[in-house]
Design a protein around this motif. Structure first.
Motif, PDB file in Angstrom:
ATOM      1  N   GLN A 172      -0.147  -7.422  -0.785  1.00  0.00           N
ATOM      2  CA  GLN A 172       0.048  -6.854  -2.129  1.00  0.00           C
ATOM      3  C   GLN A 172       0.993  -5.641  -2.088  1.00  0.00           C
ATOM      4  O   GLN A 172       1.864  -5.495  -2.934  1.00  0.00           O
ATOM      5  N   TYR A 173       0.807  -4.773  -1.061  1.00  0.00           N
ATOM      6  CA  TYR A 173       1.526  -3.485  -1.053  1.00  0.00           C
ATOM      7  C   TYR A 173       2.983  -3.642  -0.600  1.00  0.00           C
ATOM      8  O   TYR A 173       3.892  -3.008  -1.137  1.00  0.00           O
ATOM      9  N   LEU A 174       3.192  -4.452   0.419  1.00  0.00           N
ATOM     10  CA  LEU A 174       4.535  -4.642   0.982  1.00  0.00           C
ATOM     11  C   LEU A 174       4.824  -6.149   1.033  1.00  0.00           C
ATOM     12  O   LEU A 174       4.883  -6.750   2.116  1.00  0.00           O
ATOM     13  N   PRO A 175       4.983  -6.790  -0.152  1.00  0.00           N
ATOM     14  CA  PRO A 175       5.100  -8.256  -0.148  1.00  0.00           C
ATOM     15  C   PRO A 175       6.330  -8.743   0.617  1.00  0.00           C
ATOM     16  O   PRO A 175       6.384  -9.899   1.025  1.00  0.00           O
ATOM     17  N   HIS A 176       7.296  -7.840   0.839  1.00  0.00           N
ATOM     18  CA  HIS A 176       8.522  -8.246   1.543  1.00  0.00           C
ATOM     19  C   HIS A 176       8.347  -8.188   3.071  1.00  0.00           C
ATOM     20  O   HIS A 176       9.207  -8.650   3.814  1.00  0.00           O
ATOM     21  N   ALA A 177       7.238  -7.613   3.556  1.00  0.00           N
ATOM     22  CA  ALA A 177       7.040  -7.502   5.010  1.00  0.00           C
ATOM     23  C   ALA A 177       6.868  -8.901   5.608  1.00  0.00           C
ATOM     24  O   ALA A 177       6.173  -9.737   5.041  1.00  0.00           O
ATOM     25  N   SER A 329       2.162   6.508  -0.805  1.00  0.00           N
ATOM     26  CA  SER A 329       1.255   6.629  -1.954  1.00  0.00           C
ATOM     27  C   SER A 329      -0.190   6.714  -1.460  1.00  0.00           C
ATOM     28  O   SER A 329      -0.435   7.130  -0.324  1.00  0.00           O
ATOM     29  N   THR A 330      -1.117   6.285  -2.269  1.00  0.00           N
ATOM     30  CA  THR A 330      -2.541   6.351  -1.910  1.00  0.00           C
ATOM     31  C   THR A 330      -3.010   5.074  -1.203  1.00  0.00           C
ATOM     32  O   THR A 330      -4.210   4.812  -1.131  1.00  0.00           O
ATOM     33  N   VAL A 331      -2.059   4.269  -0.746  1.00  0.00           N
ATOM     34  CA  VAL A 331      -2.386   3.098   0.087  1.00  0.00           C
ATOM     35  C   VAL A 331      -1.570   3.232   1.361  1.00  0.00           C
ATOM     36  O   VAL A 331      -0.384   3.569   1.304  1.00  0.00           O
ATOM     37  N   THR A 332      -2.191   3.001   2.511  1.00  0.00           N
ATOM     38  CA  THR A 332      -1.422   3.000   3.755  1.00  0.00           C
ATOM     39  C   THR A 332      -1.997   1.946   4.697  1.00  0.00           C
ATOM     40  O   THR A 332      -3.002   1.303   4.380  1.00  0.00           O
ATOM     41  N   LEU A 333      -1.335   1.775   5.843  1.00  0.00           N
ATOM     42  CA  LEU A 333      -1.705   0.695   6.756  1.00  0.00           C
ATOM     43  C   LEU A 333      -1.731   1.201   8.186  1.00  0.00           C
ATOM     44  O   LEU A 333      -0.976   2.124   8.531  1.00  0.00           O
ATOM     45  N   LEU A 334      -2.557   0.557   9.002  1.00  0.00           N
ATOM     46  CA  LEU A 334      -2.529   0.884  10.438  1.00  0.00           C
ATOM     47  C   LEU A 334      -2.727  -0.380  11.268  1.00  0.00           C
ATOM     48  O   LEU A 334      -3.189  -1.408  10.781  1.00  0.00           O
ATOM     49  N   VAL A 374      -0.947  12.526  -0.359  1.00  0.00           N
ATOM     50  CA  VAL A 374       0.215  11.626  -0.286  1.00  0.00           C
ATOM     51  C   VAL A 374       1.231  12.161   0.740  1.00  0.00           C
ATOM     52  O   VAL A 374       1.839  11.383   1.485  1.00  0.00           O
ATOM     53  N   GLN A 375       1.368  13.488   0.847  1.00  0.00           N
ATOM     54  CA  GLN A 375       2.266  14.042   1.864  1.00  0.00           C
ATOM     55  C   GLN A 375       1.712  13.742   3.276  1.00  0.00           C
ATOM     56  O   GLN A 375       2.467  13.429   4.204  1.00  0.00           O
TER      57      GLN A 375
END
Ligand code: FAD
Length: 449
Positions: A172-177, A329-334, A374-375
């Motif tokens: 959803q967040y990075l559909p181009h990945a 933003s307020t969504v991130t990935l690991l 967010v920072q």
């Protein structure tokens, strides 16, 4: 700047997600973890993870100190050698690894199921099983709401995707990945370790990590996993009093479901496997591994024949294309959710742990009012993306993990195999190169980049 106490939602109770959850808890930050599997023992047929200094450092930073000690006590006996052998069990190269001198700067052999039980300890109230994430909504008030397949929702200030290779959050967040198949397939099995199966292995193979560079483009890896408990879960004689006390007092031991075994993985280019390989299980999968290795030494074939069919698992190896930085933003990935890598360098879990420790430091800084949330996410992502995708590239370049590796080509493959064997042979015989190889084995997963 005033301090805020964010509520963090983590999707995925895997290696990275649980490490982050511990770190946040230790810092007094509210955290909830959502895992699709129904129970703590589900879904992890597994293989050995090599946890090097990077992973151990992150675990030491995030786990409560007494739980880090349990992690150390639950690792299998460390490897003494890194070997390269032929399919006929002829030794091509053997590197002497360093003895365990401290808890962090060493190579640890960890069973995935055992590591999960360690990481669940103390988080029982924070981890919600049977919750499959489906989508999220970012709200105007700065919060983010996760939706689950059971119709439920959860709202927090930050959503962390720790949901692995097929991450629904990333979709959803990075559909181009782009996550793509690397072109190789593994069959992972576990062989119960008995006096008989141990005797099938040469001495150095029984005490090390051993890569099999087989003729005809079939590869393998063997890890002997010996734990401090026996099949009944009783602590073995000879274990130090301190470790015995730690293990007896650890509530996770009855859930580990893992005993002494030989991890035996066979792999090759996907072209060598039948189209339905990912649906095969048990005896059928073991039979396929035996067919692929029909020219291998009878002792290796006997090991496969003695493997526990219930442990046999097909793994389609995946890799990712680098993703250009995005607006944080307020969504991130690991971990694998953003940089799935092939097992070529054995660093996927180490990198997921490194991400977790780094993200935890950043969220703590935000909670302390040093920066906005967010920072903090932006600072984490700016550091994580370069080293994460560097590990992806190195891993794909290694040990025939890409299906387009020359090792798998019909004629040139023979030359590539001879070249690879010659490379390892020279590295192990020339003392200066031997030392450099061993140094690299320990420092590669270090935090130089
Ligand atoms: C054969 C093999 C050998 C390897 N050996 C090594 C090694 O020696 N060293 C090393 O460092 N790495 C190794 N790796 C890589 C390592 O296994 C992974 O990189 C690591 O487990 C990634 O951790 P993670 O936390 O990102 O994801 P995972 O540990 O995969 O956790 C993801 C979690 O998310 C859950 N989940 C998924 N989707 C959802 C959803 N929609 N909702 C809720 N939950 C969800 C999953 O059930 C899972 O529990 C190896 C990999 C393979 C295939």
């Amino acid at each position: 700047m005033s301090a805020t106490a964010p509520h963090v939602l983590i999707v995925g109770a895997g290696t990275g997600g649980l490490c982050l959850a511990h770190g946040l808890r230790r810092a007094g930050i509210d955290v909830s973890v959502y895992e699709r599997h129904a129970t703590r023992a589900d879904g992890l047929l597994g293989y050995r993870l090599g946890i090097g200094p990077t992973g151990s450092k992150a675990l030491r930073e995030c786990l409560p100190p007494e739980l880090f000690d349990v992690f150390v006590a639950t690792c299998a006996r460390g490897p003494s050698y890194f070997n390269v052998v032929t399919e006929r069990l002829r030794r091509t190269a053997s590197f002497t690894l360093r003895p365990e001198t401290d808890d962090v700067n060493t190579e640890r052999s960890v069973a995935r199921m055992v590591l999960r039980q360690v990481l669940l300890t103390g988080l029982e109230d924070a981890v919600h099983f049977g919750r499959t994430f489906t989508r999220y909504e970012q709200r105007d008030d700065g919060t983010v709401t996760a939706h689950f397949a059971d119709g439920g929702t959860a709202t927090g200030d930050l959503l962390v995707a720790a949901d692995g290779t097929h991450s629904a959050v990333r979709r959803q967040y990075l559909p181009h990945a782009v996550v793509r198949e690397a072109g190789t397939i593994n069959i992972a099995t576990r062989v119960p370790l008995t006096a008989h199966t141990r005797a099938l292995l040469p001495e150095r193979v029984a005490r090390g990590i051993s890569l099999v560079f087989g003729a005809g483009g079939v590869m393998g890896v063997l890890h002997v996993m010996e734990f401090k408990w026996d099949r009944r879960g009783d602590i073995k004689p000879g274990v130090s009093d301190a470790d015995a006390a730690l293990l007896r007092g650890w509530p996770g031991l009855p859930h580990t479901n893992t005993h002494d075994n030989i991890n035996f993985i066979v792999w090759s280019t996907a072209r060598r496997f039948p189209p339905d390989v990912m649906q095969l299980r048990g005896e059928e999968l073991v039979r396929l591994a035996r067919e692929l290795t029909r020219d291998w030494h009878p002792r290796l074939r006997e090991l496969l024949a003695r493997s526990d069919p219930g442990s046999a698992l097909p793994i389609k190896v995946s890799t990712t294309e680098p993703v250009a930085p995005w607006k944080s933003s307020t969504v991130t990935l690991l971990g694998d959710a953003i940089h799935t890598m092939t097992p070529g360098r054995g660093v996927g879990a180490n990198t997921a742990l490194r991400d977790a420790a780094l993200l935890c430091r950043q969220i703590r800084a935000a909670a302390a009012g040093e920066k906005t949330l967010v920072q903090a996410v932006a600072d984490y992502e700016a550091a994580m993306l370069p080293y994460g995708f560097a590990r992806v590239a190195d891993s794909l370049a290694r040990s025939g993990t890409s299906g387009s590796d020359p090792l798998y080509r019909p004629v040139i493959g023979r030359l590539a195999l001879l070249g690879a064997r010659a490379y390892f042979g020279v590295q192990s015989r020339v003392p200066r190169l031997h030392r450099r190889f061993v140094d690299d084995f320990y420092t590669y997963r270090g935090e130089d980049d």
